[in-house]
Scaffold this active site. Structure first.
Site, mmCIF file in Angstrom:
data_model
loop_
_atom_site.group_PDB
_atom_site.id
_atom_site.type_symbol
_atom_site.label_atom_id
_atom_site.label_comp_id
_atom_site.label_asym_id
_atom_site.label_seq_id
_atom_site.Cartn_x
_atom_site.Cartn_y
_atom_site.Cartn_z
ATOM 1 N N SER A 134 -91.323 -15.985 44.338
ATOM 2 C CA SER A 134 -90.981 -14.823 43.406
ATOM 3 C C SER A 134 -91.103 -15.268 42.067
ATOM 4 O O SER A 134 -90.352 -16.127 41.414
ATOM 5 C CB SER A 134 -89.725 -14.041 43.732
ATOM 6 O OG SER A 134 -89.731 -13.820 44.994
ATOM 7 N N GLU A 135 -91.386 -14.360 41.234
ATOM 8 C CA GLU A 135 -91.456 -14.276 39.863
ATOM 9 C C GLU A 135 -91.209 -12.909 39.117
ATOM 10 O O GLU A 135 -91.148 -12.066 39.883
ATOM 11 C CB GLU A 135 -92.870 -14.987 39.260
ATOM 12 C CG GLU A 135 -93.393 -16.195 39.721
ATOM 13 C CD GLU A 135 -94.842 -16.748 39.151
ATOM 14 O OE1 GLU A 135 -95.298 -15.803 38.074
ATOM 15 O OE2 GLU A 135 -95.291 -17.506 39.482
ATOM 16 N N PRO A 136 -90.817 -13.073 37.939
ATOM 17 C CA PRO A 136 -90.443 -11.765 37.271
ATOM 18 C C PRO A 136 -91.479 -10.416 37.526
ATOM 19 O O PRO A 136 -91.068 -9.581 37.820
ATOM 20 C CB PRO A 136 -90.108 -11.942 35.763
ATOM 21 C CG PRO A 136 -89.661 -13.519 35.805
ATOM 22 C CD PRO A 136 -90.528 -14.028 37.034
ATOM 23 N N ALA A 138 -94.115 -10.932 40.117
ATOM 24 C CA ALA A 138 -94.673 -10.932 41.228
ATOM 25 C C ALA A 138 -93.565 -11.258 42.555
ATOM 26 O O ALA A 138 -92.996 -12.496 42.617
ATOM 27 C CB ALA A 138 -95.487 -12.213 41.364
ATOM 28 N N GLY A 139 -93.224 -10.207 43.203
ATOM 29 C CA GLY A 139 -92.433 -10.062 44.144
ATOM 30 C C GLY A 139 -93.047 -9.700 45.532
ATOM 31 O O GLY A 139 -93.781 -10.332 46.223
ATOM 32 N N SER A 140 -93.106 -8.075 45.510
ATOM 33 C CA SER A 140 -93.973 -7.772 46.748
ATOM 34 C C SER A 140 -95.378 -8.221 46.475
ATOM 35 O O SER A 140 -95.877 -8.312 47.663
ATOM 36 C CB SER A 140 -93.816 -6.272 46.866
ATOM 37 O OG SER A 140 -92.462 -6.034 46.758
ATOM 38 N N TRP A 164 -85.086 -15.392 41.517
ATOM 39 C CA TRP A 164 -84.293 -15.092 42.733
ATOM 40 C C TRP A 164 -84.363 -16.485 43.547
ATOM 41 O O TRP A 164 -84.555 -16.414 44.869
ATOM 42 C CB TRP A 164 -85.104 -14.201 43.418
ATOM 43 C CG TRP A 164 -85.130 -12.823 42.843
ATOM 44 C CD1 TRP A 164 -86.398 -12.022 42.573
ATOM 45 C CD2 TRP A 164 -84.276 -11.956 42.126
ATOM 46 N NE1 TRP A 164 -86.074 -10.656 42.040
ATOM 47 C CE2 TRP A 164 -84.965 -10.997 41.630
ATOM 48 C CE3 TRP A 164 -82.939 -12.189 41.859
ATOM 49 C CZ2 TRP A 164 -84.274 -9.747 40.745
ATOM 50 C CZ3 TRP A 164 -82.144 -11.254 40.886
ATOM 51 C CH2 TRP A 164 -82.967 -10.024 40.405
ATOM 52 N N GLU A 248 -90.258 -18.042 57.723
ATOM 53 C CA GLU A 248 -89.123 -17.401 56.918
ATOM 54 C C GLU A 248 -88.424 -16.168 57.634
ATOM 55 O O GLU A 248 -87.453 -15.407 57.747
ATOM 56 C CB GLU A 248 -89.319 -17.062 55.587
ATOM 57 C CG GLU A 248 -88.425 -16.549 54.761
ATOM 58 C CD GLU A 248 -88.533 -16.352 53.279
ATOM 59 O OE1 GLU A 248 -89.909 -16.564 52.837
ATOM 60 O OE2 GLU A 248 -87.434 -16.054 52.415
HETATM 61 C C1 LIG Z 1 -80.807 -12.526 48.912
HETATM 62 C C2 LIG Z 1 -82.165 -12.898 48.283
HETATM 63 C C3 LIG Z 1 -82.679 -14.145 48.372
HETATM 64 C C4 LIG Z 1 -83.911 -14.455 48.000
HETATM 65 N N1 LIG Z 1 -84.457 -15.525 47.974
HETATM 66 C C5 LIG Z 1 -85.502 -16.133 47.272
HETATM 67 C C6 LIG Z 1 -85.891 -17.603 47.222
HETATM 68 O O1 LIG Z 1 -85.137 -18.289 47.626
HETATM 69 N N2 LIG Z 1 -87.119 -17.592 46.787
HETATM 70 C C7 LIG Z 1 -88.015 -16.695 46.156
HETATM 71 O O2 LIG Z 1 -89.176 -16.975 45.727
HETATM 72 N N3 LIG Z 1 -87.616 -15.398 46.260
HETATM 73 C C8 LIG Z 1 -86.493 -14.857 46.647
HETATM 74 N N4 LIG Z 1 -85.990 -13.703 46.858
HETATM 75 C C9 LIG Z 1 -86.806 -12.582 46.320
HETATM 76 C C10 LIG Z 1 -87.506 -11.762 47.312
HETATM 77 O O3 LIG Z 1 -88.583 -12.509 48.001
HETATM 78 C C11 LIG Z 1 -87.967 -10.505 46.358
HETATM 79 O O4 LIG Z 1 -86.987 -9.837 46.008
HETATM 80 C C12 LIG Z 1 -88.950 -9.461 47.204
HETATM 81 O O5 LIG Z 1 -90.211 -10.072 47.684
HETATM 82 C C13 LIG Z 1 -89.241 -8.248 46.527
HETATM 83 O O6 LIG Z 1 -89.650 -8.407 45.189
HETATM 84 P P1 LIG Z 1 -89.095 -7.661 44.007
HETATM 85 O O7 LIG Z 1 -87.649 -8.099 43.720
HETATM 86 O O8 LIG Z 1 -89.915 -8.424 42.763
HETATM 87 O O9 LIG Z 1 -89.124 -6.163 44.060
HETATM 88 P P2 LIG Z 1 -90.649 -5.276 43.646
HETATM 89 O O10 LIG Z 1 -91.700 -6.002 44.463
HETATM 90 O O11 LIG Z 1 -90.467 -5.119 42.346
HETATM 91 O O12 LIG Z 1 -90.225 -3.969 44.631
HETATM 92 C C14 LIG Z 1 -89.370 -2.940 44.154
HETATM 93 C C15 LIG Z 1 -89.392 -1.823 45.282
HETATM 94 O O13 LIG Z 1 -90.972 -1.478 45.325
HETATM 95 C C16 LIG Z 1 -91.077 -1.527 46.736
HETATM 96 N N5 LIG Z 1 -92.382 -1.806 46.885
HETATM 97 C C17 LIG Z 1 -93.010 -2.705 45.993
HETATM 98 N N6 LIG Z 1 -94.563 -2.642 46.522
HETATM 99 C C18 LIG Z 1 -94.822 -1.703 47.462
HETATM 100 C C19 LIG Z 1 -95.675 -1.150 48.081
HETATM 101 N N7 LIG Z 1 -96.877 -1.813 48.252
HETATM 102 N N8 LIG Z 1 -95.424 -0.376 49.139
HETATM 103 C C20 LIG Z 1 -94.057 0.222 49.427
HETATM 104 N N9 LIG Z 1 -93.150 -0.109 48.741
HETATM 105 C C21 LIG Z 1 -93.575 -1.151 47.589
HETATM 106 C C22 LIG Z 1 -90.299 -2.518 47.186
HETATM 107 O O14 LIG Z 1 -90.129 -2.202 48.983
HETATM 108 C C23 LIG Z 1 -88.995 -2.599 46.641
HETATM 109 O O15 LIG Z 1 -88.159 -1.503 47.104
HETATM 110 C C24 LIG Z 1 -84.683 -13.454 47.385
HETATM 111 C C25 LIG Z 1 -84.426 -12.184 47.339
HETATM 112 C C26 LIG Z 1 -83.098 -11.862 47.930
HETATM 113 C C27 LIG Z 1 -82.609 -10.482 47.939
#
Ligand SMILES: Cc1cc2nc3c(=O)[nH]c(=O)nc-3n(C[C@H](O)[C@H](O)[C@H](O)COP(=O)(O)OP(=O)(O)OC[C@H]3O[C@@H](n4cnc5c(N)ncnc54)[C@H](O)[C@@H]3O)c2cc1C
Length: 380
Positions: A134-136, A138-140, A164, A248
């Site tokens: 994940s990046e600031p 790039a998550g979902s 994260w 994972e």
């Molecule tokens: C406890 C914990 C441990 C973690 N550990 C790691 C780790 O070790 N390494 C790592 O790289 N990452 C890690 N993560 C990060 C995690 O993978 C991301 O937080 C996750 O993928 C969501 O990305 P984001 O936080 O950027 O949220 P966003 O992508 O910004 O999403 C925000 C909200 O919008 C919703 N959303 C976004 N896109 C859509 C869509 N297309 N359709 C419907 N809803 C949508 C999401 O469901 C969410 O509710 C961790 C997270 C947690 C909570």
């Protein structure tokens, strides 16, 4: 007596003789989990001894091939070992992202040299890994990642930021997704491995609502990574990343099983008198049993390579939503006793469980994947 029966008899005797009594007590807190790694401090001699004897037998990774530090067990034997460990309440000797995530990806995509170099060290718990996905921004939308790796001839030069990153401040090495081409979103990603001690790598812990800091922001500033530390081909890292995510999600889904099977596990609390709460707990137990049965079936299909590639998403969604429900019920049943905040309390565990449906891809994203690839819903 079948071969499997004699394997069970031998395994039972071996575990009786080798699993220290202290390692048969339930895990009560994060501190009871053995993560291994260069800087690992064992909680007790029993924890050290348990890891050592299990690693010698290859039983930290029972179904990996022996030449890579595994136990070389068949799926049926590995299941017997799991059952026999559960029978005496034995703790896992080692928990690591190397075992649950990187190892399976290396077994599938690594070169022979990479397998022989990295896998035995993972099996022995010598290197602790973290996951740089994940990046600031790039998550979902993970494939939108911007951390860049430039080809400098004899090395990659990595610049960018992750967020994260669980246990980045404690990990020895990272498996990291980087952009090696801007021409294609998913087709411009590569999968690199590097030492967290490399000059230019720094971490900053993030404080959570639960009061702990299990993850970090991770920064890369002109980090030089040797060329051979790429897994799979250049610009083909997305295939490795997706395969690893399946493992994972399978691992996170396991949280739905709790630590003791189906029950809500109210601990020392007397049975709640509120009939509505009792009904909710009963309904939960039925769903948890159904999930346990589904998990068993899925695990067998996944290991045999027969599961749909999107089925880890279904399991992840069901397992994590179930685990959140379990924690809500425990909070409700324990009343004000649940508000205790010191040490690893019920309240902290409840708050931590909220992250289950975010980590490894959110519930919404899992539902999107299920809708598109399994249910084939129109417009999904
Ligand atoms: C406890 C914990 C441990 C973690 N550990 C790691 C780790 O070790 N390494 C790592 O790289 N990452 C890690 N993560 C990060 C995690 O993978 C991301 O937080 C996750 O993928 C969501 O990305 P984001 O936080 O950027 O949220 P966003 O992508 O910004 O999403 C925000 C909200 O919008 C919703 N959303 C976004 N896109 C859509 C869509 N297309 N359709 C419907 N809803 C949508 C999401 O469901 C969410 O509710 C961790 C997270 C947690 C909570």
């Amino acid at each position: 007596m079948t071969d499997l029966d004699s394997f069970r008899t031998e395994t039972r005797a071996w575990l009786e003789a080798n699993c220290p009594a202290e390692m048969r007590k339930p895990i009560r807190s994060e501190a009871d989990i053995c993560w291994g790694g260069r800087n690992w401090t064992f909680q007790s001699d029993a924890q050290r001894q348990w890891l050592q004897v299990m690693a010698e037998r290859g039983w930290t990774v029972p179904d990996w091939p022996k030449e890579y530090g595994g136990g070389g067990l068949t799926a049926a034997e590995a299941r017997v070992l799991k059952e026999e460990m559960q029978r005496i309440g034995a703790r896992p000797p080692l928990t690591s992202f190397g075992i649950s995530m990187l190892g399976p990806a290396l077994l599938k995509f690594g070169t022979e040299e990479q397998k022989r170099h990295y896998l035995p060290a993972i099996a022995r718990g010598e290197i602790r890994w973290c996951q740089g996905y994940s990046e600031p921004g790039a998550g979902s939308d993970l494939a939108g990642l911007q951390t860049k790796a430039e080809d400098k001839g004899d090395h990659w030069l990595v610049n960018g930021q992750k967020v994260w990153t669980s246990y980045a401040d404690k990990a020895d090495w990272i498996f990291c997704l980087v952009r090696t081409s801007a021409e294609s979103k998913q087709g411009g990603i590569s999968f690199l491995l590097f030492d967290m001690q490399t000059p230019g790598v720094s971490t900053k812990p993030i404080l959570l609502i639960s009061g702990s800091s299990p993850f970090c922001e991770t920064f890369f500033d002109d980090v030089k990574v040797p060329k051979e530390q790429i897994v799979g081909e250049v610009n083909k890292g997305w295939d490795v990343a997706k395969y690893l995510l399946g493992h994972e999600r399978e691992m996170i889904a396991g949280m739905g099983l709790g630590t003791g099977g189906s029950s809500v596990m109210l601990g020392p609390v007397v049975k709640p008198v509120d009939p509505f709460l009792r009904a909710e707990i009963a309904a939960f137990d039925v769903d948890a049993l159904a999930f346990a049965a589904m998990s068993e079936r899925f695990a067998a299909m996944w290991k045999a390579g027969e599961a749909h590639p999107a089925s880890p998403s279904m399991m992840k969604y069901a397992g994590t939503e179930l685990n959140k429900r379990r924690n809500e019920l425990v909070m409700a049943a324990r009343g004000s006793a649940a508000l205790e905040w010191e040490n690893e309390s019920t309240a902290r565990t409840w708050l931590r469980s909220k992250g289950n449906s975010i980590e490894g891809g959110t519930s919404e994203i899992q539902l999107n994947i299920v809708a598109k690839h399994i249910l084939r819903l129109p417009g999904a």
